[in-house]
Scaffold this motif. Structure first.
Motif, PDB file in Angstrom:
ATOM      1  N   SER A  29       1.229   9.127 -10.682  1.00  0.00           N
ATOM      2  CA  SER A  29       2.396   8.249 -10.380  1.00  0.00           C
ATOM      3  C   SER A  29       2.351   7.628  -9.304  1.00  0.00           C
ATOM      4  CB  SER A  29       3.634   9.203 -10.390  1.00  0.00           C
ATOM      5  OG  SER A  29       3.508  10.157  -9.309  1.00  0.00           O
ATOM      6  N   ASN A  30       1.412   7.804  -8.400  1.00  0.00           N
ATOM      7  CA  ASN A  30       1.008   7.074  -7.297  1.00  0.00           C
ATOM      8  C   ASN A  30      -0.072   6.053  -7.080  1.00  0.00           C
ATOM      9  OD1 ASN A  30       0.728   5.987  -4.536  1.00  0.00           O
ATOM     10  ND2 ASN A  30       0.820   7.914  -3.652  1.00  0.00           N
ATOM     11  N   PRO A  31      -0.007   4.807  -7.498  1.00  0.00           N
ATOM     12  CA  PRO A  31      -1.006   3.868  -7.630  1.00  0.00           C
ATOM     13  C   PRO A  31      -1.897   3.714  -6.502  1.00  0.00           C
ATOM     14  CG  PRO A  31       0.917   2.734  -7.716  1.00  0.00           C
ATOM     15  CD  PRO A  31       1.476   4.221  -7.552  1.00  0.00           C
ATOM     16  N   TRP A  32      -1.339   3.983  -5.176  1.00  0.00           N
ATOM     17  CA  TRP A  32      -2.098   3.648  -4.022  1.00  0.00           C
ATOM     18  C   TRP A  32      -2.668   5.178  -3.486  1.00  0.00           C
ATOM     19  CZ3 TRP A  32       2.817   1.856  -4.217  1.00  0.00           C
ATOM     20  CH2 TRP A  32       2.995   0.532  -4.897  1.00  0.00           C
ATOM     21  N   ARG A  33      -2.573   6.284  -4.408  1.00  0.00           N
ATOM     22  CA  ARG A  33      -2.977   7.574  -3.814  1.00  0.00           C
ATOM     23  C   ARG A  33      -4.545   7.392  -3.156  1.00  0.00           C
ATOM     24  NH1 ARG A  33      -3.149   8.079  -9.220  1.00  0.00           N
ATOM     25  NH2 ARG A  33      -5.226   8.467  -9.881  1.00  0.00           N
ATOM     26  N   PRO A  34      -4.840   7.845  -1.994  1.00  0.00           N
ATOM     27  CA  PRO A  34      -4.098   8.887  -1.193  1.00  0.00           C
ATOM     28  C   PRO A  34      -3.220   8.245  -0.207  1.00  0.00           C
ATOM     29  CG  PRO A  34      -5.979   8.840  -0.212  1.00  0.00           C
ATOM     30  CD  PRO A  34      -6.048   7.853  -1.546  1.00  0.00           C
ATOM     31  N   PHE A  35      -3.012   6.938  -0.387  1.00  0.00           N
ATOM     32  CA  PHE A  35      -2.075   6.260   0.545  1.00  0.00           C
ATOM     33  C   PHE A  35      -0.713   6.258   0.275  1.00  0.00           C
ATOM     34  CE2 PHE A  35      -6.113   4.669   1.214  1.00  0.00           C
ATOM     35  CZ  PHE A  35      -6.453   4.872   2.792  1.00  0.00           C
ATOM     36  N   CYS A  36       0.322   5.832   0.890  1.00  0.00           N
ATOM     37  CA  CYS A  36       1.718   5.787   0.525  1.00  0.00           C
ATOM     38  C   CYS A  36       2.166   4.469  -0.113  1.00  0.00           C
ATOM     39  CB  CYS A  36       2.573   6.257   1.612  1.00  0.00           C
ATOM     40  SG  CYS A  36       2.865   4.935   2.773  1.00  0.00           S
ATOM     41  N   SER A  37       1.251   3.440   0.160  1.00  0.00           N
ATOM     42  CA  SER A  37       1.762   2.064  -0.177  1.00  0.00           C
ATOM     43  C   SER A  37       0.641   1.244  -0.152  1.00  0.00           C
ATOM     44  CB  SER A  37       2.767   1.475   0.693  1.00  0.00           C
ATOM     45  OG  SER A  37       2.161   1.209   1.952  1.00  0.00           O
ATOM     46  N   GLU A  38       0.686   0.011  -0.902  1.00  0.00           N
ATOM     47  CA  GLU A  38      -0.411  -0.784  -0.583  1.00  0.00           C
ATOM     48  C   GLU A  38      -0.680  -1.230   0.856  1.00  0.00           C
ATOM     49  OE1 GLU A  38      -1.614  -4.866  -3.097  1.00  0.00           O
ATOM     50  OE2 GLU A  38       0.436  -4.391  -2.793  1.00  0.00           O
ATOM     51  N   ARG A  39       0.278  -1.462   1.469  1.00  0.00           N
ATOM     52  CA  ARG A  39       0.333  -1.887   2.807  1.00  0.00           C
ATOM     53  C   ARG A  39      -0.750  -1.009   3.497  1.00  0.00           C
ATOM     54  NH1 ARG A  39       2.078  -0.526   7.906  1.00  0.00           N
ATOM     55  NH2 ARG A  39       2.553  -2.177   9.250  1.00  0.00           N
ATOM     56  N   CYS A  40      -0.566   0.504   3.526  1.00  0.00           N
ATOM     57  CA  CYS A  40      -1.473   1.502   4.342  1.00  0.00           C
ATOM     58  C   CYS A  40      -2.539   1.380   3.690  1.00  0.00           C
ATOM     59  CB  CYS A  40      -0.610   2.759   3.950  1.00  0.00           C
ATOM     60  SG  CYS A  40       0.493   2.926   5.383  1.00  0.00           S
ATOM     61  N   LYS A  41      -2.886   1.066   2.206  1.00  0.00           N
ATOM     62  CA  LYS A  41      -4.216   1.161   1.839  1.00  0.00           C
ATOM     63  C   LYS A  41      -5.064  -0.255   2.364  1.00  0.00           C
ATOM     64  CE  LYS A  41      -6.321   1.045  -2.700  1.00  0.00           C
ATOM     65  NZ  LYS A  41      -6.253   0.831  -4.018  1.00  0.00           N
ATOM     66  N   LEU A  42      -4.192  -1.516   2.535  1.00  0.00           N
ATOM     67  CA  LEU A  42      -5.154  -2.614   3.192  1.00  0.00           C
ATOM     68  C   LEU A  42      -5.090  -2.396   4.580  1.00  0.00           C
ATOM     69  CD1 LEU A  42      -2.877  -5.113   1.150  1.00  0.00           C
ATOM     70  CD2 LEU A  42      -5.447  -4.464   0.547  1.00  0.00           C
ATOM     71  N   LEU A  43      -4.336  -1.831   5.237  1.00  0.00           N
ATOM     72  CA  LEU A  43      -4.695  -1.734   6.632  1.00  0.00           C
ATOM     73  C   LEU A  43      -5.936  -0.816   6.861  1.00  0.00           C
ATOM     74  CD1 LEU A  43      -1.078  -1.012   8.184  1.00  0.00           C
ATOM     75  CD2 LEU A  43      -2.344  -3.145   8.712  1.00  0.00           C
ATOM     76  N   ASP A  44      -6.021   0.361   6.114  1.00  0.00           N
ATOM     77  CA  ASP A  44      -7.273   1.353   6.183  1.00  0.00           C
ATOM     78  C   ASP A  44      -8.529   0.392   5.849  1.00  0.00           C
ATOM     79  OD1 ASP A  44      -8.236   4.163   6.237  1.00  0.00           O
ATOM     80  OD2 ASP A  44      -9.182   3.280   4.400  1.00  0.00           O
ATOM     81  N   LEU A  45      -8.418  -0.586   4.684  1.00  0.00           N
ATOM     82  CA  LEU A  45      -9.438  -1.170   4.532  1.00  0.00           C
ATOM     83  C   LEU A  45      -9.759  -2.332   5.447  1.00  0.00           C
ATOM     84  CD1 LEU A  45     -11.512  -2.207   2.095  1.00  0.00           C
ATOM     85  CD2 LEU A  45      -9.612  -3.671   1.290  1.00  0.00           C
TER      86      LEU A  45
END
Length: 70
Positions: A29-45
């Protein structure tokens, strides 16, 4: 009776977002797992691209291509 194939019917795990630490569901149900949001996923990238993260190596010498072929 609930359908066991339904993601909402199955138990889920809670984890922490590696970027901000917020609690997140670690299931489909979380499309960005293990992140909470697309923003956090992109910051990590962006941190990977900027060289803030790296994978350790036992090789003491870096391998660079010599443009002259030497």
């Amino acid at each position: 009776m609930k359908n066991p194939q339904d993601p909402a019917a199955r138990p889920y795990r809670i984890g922490s977002c590696p970027q901000c630490g917020q609690s997140v569901r670690l299931d489909e149900s979380n499309p960005w797992r293990p992140f909470c949001s697309e923003r956090c996923k992109l910051l990590d990238l962006g941190d990977w691209f900027a060289g803030r993260y790296g994978i350790p190596s036992d090789d003491p010498t870096p391998h660079h291509r010599d443009p002259d072929g030497d």
